[in-house]
Design an enzyme around this catalytic site. Structure first.
Site, mmCIF file in Angstrom:
data_model
loop_
_atom_site.group_PDB
_atom_site.id
_atom_site.type_symbol
_atom_site.label_atom_id
_atom_site.label_comp_id
_atom_site.label_asym_id
_atom_site.label_seq_id
_atom_site.Cartn_x
_atom_site.Cartn_y
_atom_site.Cartn_z
ATOM 1 N N ASP A 161 22.652 -1.521 14.231
ATOM 2 C CA ASP A 161 23.998 -2.070 14.039
ATOM 3 C C ASP A 161 23.983 -3.490 14.611
ATOM 4 O OD1 ASP A 161 24.000 -1.753 16.761
ATOM 5 O OD2 ASP A 161 25.785 -0.473 16.838
ATOM 6 N N CYS A 215 20.653 0.462 18.592
ATOM 7 C CA CYS A 215 22.063 0.125 18.758
ATOM 8 C C CYS A 215 22.244 -0.256 20.224
ATOM 9 C CB CYS A 215 22.977 1.258 18.313
ATOM 10 S SG CYS A 215 22.888 2.784 19.266
ATOM 11 N N GLY A 216 23.472 -0.363 20.690
ATOM 12 C CA GLY A 216 23.683 -0.830 22.057
ATOM 13 C C GLY A 216 23.062 0.092 23.091
ATOM 14 N N THR A 217 23.440 1.365 23.051
ATOM 15 C CA THR A 217 22.943 2.351 24.027
ATOM 16 C C THR A 217 21.831 3.234 23.473
ATOM 17 O OG1 THR A 217 24.555 3.957 23.255
ATOM 18 C CG2 THR A 217 25.214 2.562 25.120
ATOM 19 N N GLY A 218 21.697 3.268 22.177
ATOM 20 C CA GLY A 218 20.767 4.202 21.531
ATOM 21 C C GLY A 218 21.431 5.541 21.232
ATOM 22 N N GLY A 275 24.528 6.510 19.800
ATOM 23 C CA GLY A 275 25.115 6.754 18.474
ATOM 24 C C GLY A 275 24.041 6.982 17.425
ATOM 25 N N HIS A 299 4.796 14.678 24.455
ATOM 26 C CA HIS A 299 5.440 15.975 24.689
ATOM 27 C C HIS A 299 6.405 16.388 23.582
ATOM 28 C CE1 HIS A 299 4.781 16.075 29.349
ATOM 29 N NE2 HIS A 299 3.681 15.771 28.675
ATOM 30 N N ARG A 317 0.858 23.576 24.324
ATOM 31 C CA ARG A 317 2.130 24.188 24.735
ATOM 32 C C ARG A 317 3.334 23.398 24.217
ATOM 33 N NH1 ARG A 317 0.336 21.076 28.836
ATOM 34 N NH2 ARG A 317 1.807 19.954 30.159
ATOM 35 N N HIS A 318 3.124 22.101 24.006
ATOM 36 C CA HIS A 318 4.233 21.281 23.515
ATOM 37 C C HIS A 318 4.546 21.591 22.049
ATOM 38 C CE1 HIS A 318 4.212 19.187 27.256
ATOM 39 N NE2 HIS A 318 2.931 18.888 27.124
ATOM 40 N N ARG A 321 6.990 24.402 21.933
ATOM 41 C CA ARG A 321 8.325 23.953 22.323
ATOM 42 C C ARG A 321 8.991 23.147 21.216
ATOM 43 N NH1 ARG A 321 5.852 22.452 28.245
ATOM 44 N NH2 ARG A 321 5.692 24.618 28.924
#
Ligand code: RB5
Length: 155
Positions: free
Chosen positions: A16, A73-76, A78, A106, A140-141, A144
């Site tokens: 964005d 984006c700004g914070t990641g 959204g 992982h 193991r990952h 998961r």
């Protein structure tokens, strides 16, 4: 050598307005490394809505048209909310090269989400490099990661 090995990997990227400037820099970096880049916007730093770009990039990865993608984006947050709604997408918000490495080793992350307002350009570039070159550890990952897409009952 197989034809696919001769072709540059095509990486879809989107941001964005908050991620626009860093997207442009990382796009140039990817091209310098020999990748092809599919830029899904934003095309300018004008205010816009992160979901529009996250849908485009996540769809490419979810359908298998692209092996991996990059969102900013700004914070990641959204971008990750939207991308992680898609089957087979594992979008990781990454704020350091160390987290980038672990998101691959992982979690087998296939979408890199960068918080453009909370990471330096230098760390973002390093995180991208590490993320692109780090393999999934499996073992193991793998068990998961397989459980991520079980029904919401957790059964
Ligand atoms: C835009 O101001 C900002 O809210 C957006 O880039 C993102 O941080 C949302 O998660």
């Amino acid at each position: 050598m197989a034809k696919e090995e001769l072709m540059a990997e095509l990486i879809p990227i989107g941001s964005d307005h908050a991620g626009f400037e860093l997207k442009e820099k990382l796009e140039a970096h990817l091209k310098a490394l020999g990748y092809e880049v599919d830029d899904y916007g934003a095309a300018t730093p004008a205010p816009t809505d992160y979901a529009d770009y996250a849908h485009r990039v996540a769809r490419k990865v979810s359908t298998g048209e692209a092996r991996r993608g990059v969102l900013l984006c700004g914070t990641g947050l959204g971008m990750s909310y939207v991308a992680n709604r898609y089957p087979h997408v594992r979008a990781a918000v990454v704020w350091s090269p160390e987290i980038a490495e672990l998101s691959r080793r992982h979690n087998d992350a296939n979408v890199l989400v960068l918080p453009a307002r909370f990471i330096s350009d230098e760390d973002a570039e390093k995180a991208l490099d590490v993320w692109l070159s780090t393999p999934f550890d499996g073992g193991r990952h793998a068990r998961r990661v397989e459980k991520i897409e079980l029904e919401e009952t957790g059964e």
